[in-house]
Design an enzyme around this catalytic site. Sequence first.
Site, PDB file in Angstrom:
ATOM      1  N   SER A 145       0.797  -1.229   0.000  1.00  0.00           N
ATOM      2  CA  SER A 145       0.000   0.000   0.000  1.00  0.00           C
ATOM      3  C   SER A 145       0.828   1.276   0.000  1.00  0.00           C
ATOM      4  CB  SER A 145      -0.934  -0.020   1.197  1.00  0.00           C
ATOM      5  OG  SER A 145      -1.627  -1.225   1.204  1.00  0.00           O
ATOM      6  N   ARG A 160       8.126   6.235  -3.747  1.00  0.00           N
ATOM      7  CA  ARG A 160       8.492   6.875  -2.486  1.00  0.00           C
ATOM      8  C   ARG A 160       7.635   6.266  -1.386  1.00  0.00           C
ATOM      9  NH1 ARG A 160       6.186  11.023  -5.645  1.00  0.00           N
ATOM     10  NH2 ARG A 160       3.979  11.293  -5.210  1.00  0.00           N
ATOM     11  N   ASP A 198      -3.601  -1.581  -2.155  1.00  0.00           N
ATOM     12  CA  ASP A 198      -4.766  -1.953  -1.337  1.00  0.00           C
ATOM     13  C   ASP A 198      -6.086  -1.439  -1.927  1.00  0.00           C
ATOM     14  OD1 ASP A 198      -4.040   0.663  -0.711  1.00  0.00           O
ATOM     15  OD2 ASP A 198      -4.203   0.434   1.453  1.00  0.00           O
TER      16      ASP A 198
END
Length: 451
Positions: A145, A160, A198
């Site tokens: 996620s 990132r 997710d």
Amino acid sequence: MTESIVEKATKIAKEFELPEGFVKKAVDVFIKQADESLEKQTLRGLPMIPSYVSGIPKGTEKGVFLAIDLGGTNFRVCSVTLNGDSTFDIIQSKKPIPDSLMKSTSAEFISHLGDRIQEFIETHCCDTMQHEGGSDILKMGYTFSFPVNQTSINRGTLIRWTKGYDIKDMVGKDIVIVLQEELDRRNLPIHIAVLLNDTVGTLMSRAYTKPETSGGQTLIGCIFGTGTNGAYSEKVRKIKKFTGETTEKIMVINTEWGSFDNDLTILPNTKYDKQVNINSPNPDFHLFEKRVSGMYLGELLRLCMADLGFQSEEIANPWSFDTMVPSVIDGDEDPKLEKTGKMLAEYVGLSTTSLEERKAVRILSKAIGRRSAHLSAIPCAGLILHTKALEKFPSLDIGGDGSVIEFYPNFQKMMHEALAEALGKEGDSKITIGIAKDGSGVGAALCAYFA
Ligand code: GLC
């Protein structure tokens, strides 16, 4: 006359109010930024990541799948049984990732994930689990996620970190390869067959579990938990920047809407928002998320309380307030605000508080919560308008998961208020929001089914 604490809190709360007409304008900005990012990727723009997922479940899918799910707070290893009738059974081991590991090295972190997967397999592996094409190798779905530049259904490099993570040497690495190497080193018979966000999992799982008779077309899968994000299906021909191979007509896009308006062209920016951003592990990125999701609502309240002159060790300590603090206080309807008093005593280090003080904190919590819910409607309305879904389907469904959308008092009701502002009352009345419980685990199993 000196201002009372309630008056001071009311003034601060005003800073969290969204001006008249704001939601509509912000929806237009969202659509524009989404369009630009489907065409061309920029560092600070909305990521709008093609997921390589093209099949949307019908509810009839069957099988037992191994799945892992790395979220903002927990790591789950699960075995998901899809029963083929919109229902599923799940056996899972869910534990928080220790804080120290969130800022460790990729070697330490991946080895921890390896330990947890190995432990699960040794306890729960069963013969019925799906194997890779008749072999002994188990097929696994990996829900990750965080923003990943996905290069195939099971490959992707970390763009990132977001939320509380900061493992520097993992940025730029293919997160599937590093974990697959760890599993191979341990001789675990597992193949990571799919990598998904997710929100993609939530979209898949809502489409699988939602009975045909309730609500309409599942258009969006979204998370309002530690972080916030959403996924939807896009026509491949509209994803101009997509250079990968596919023969499919549609592809699910992971928008990473936490990064909506990173340049703050329209989002509100109170002094508390600025402070949250400076103190966060990813300054100047995911600025929408920092006004909306669970990781930040408690921190915003802490900063406002400090400004009001409240003092305690917890109030002096950044990130010490869980979302539960504003959430419980916001939902306290008792005239004596006893729950608020208890929360402030147990979690905020204020052993005694006057009714006026408790009222002041509730005013702040309500302002922070309402702004979060109203902002949350912006990307949802934006995607509904962008896809022209209201014109195509008689009714629409949004599948959501995460502690904020599930437990924050009146969150969905407040989202609907802002959806009505953006889409009109009639538009809003066609939209249902449903919780896709365990969405990311079940979604990983569903993606593994299609892989
Ligand atoms: C953060 C992540 C994103 C995830 C969301 C919800 O915004 O960047 O990938 O979907 O949190 O967990």
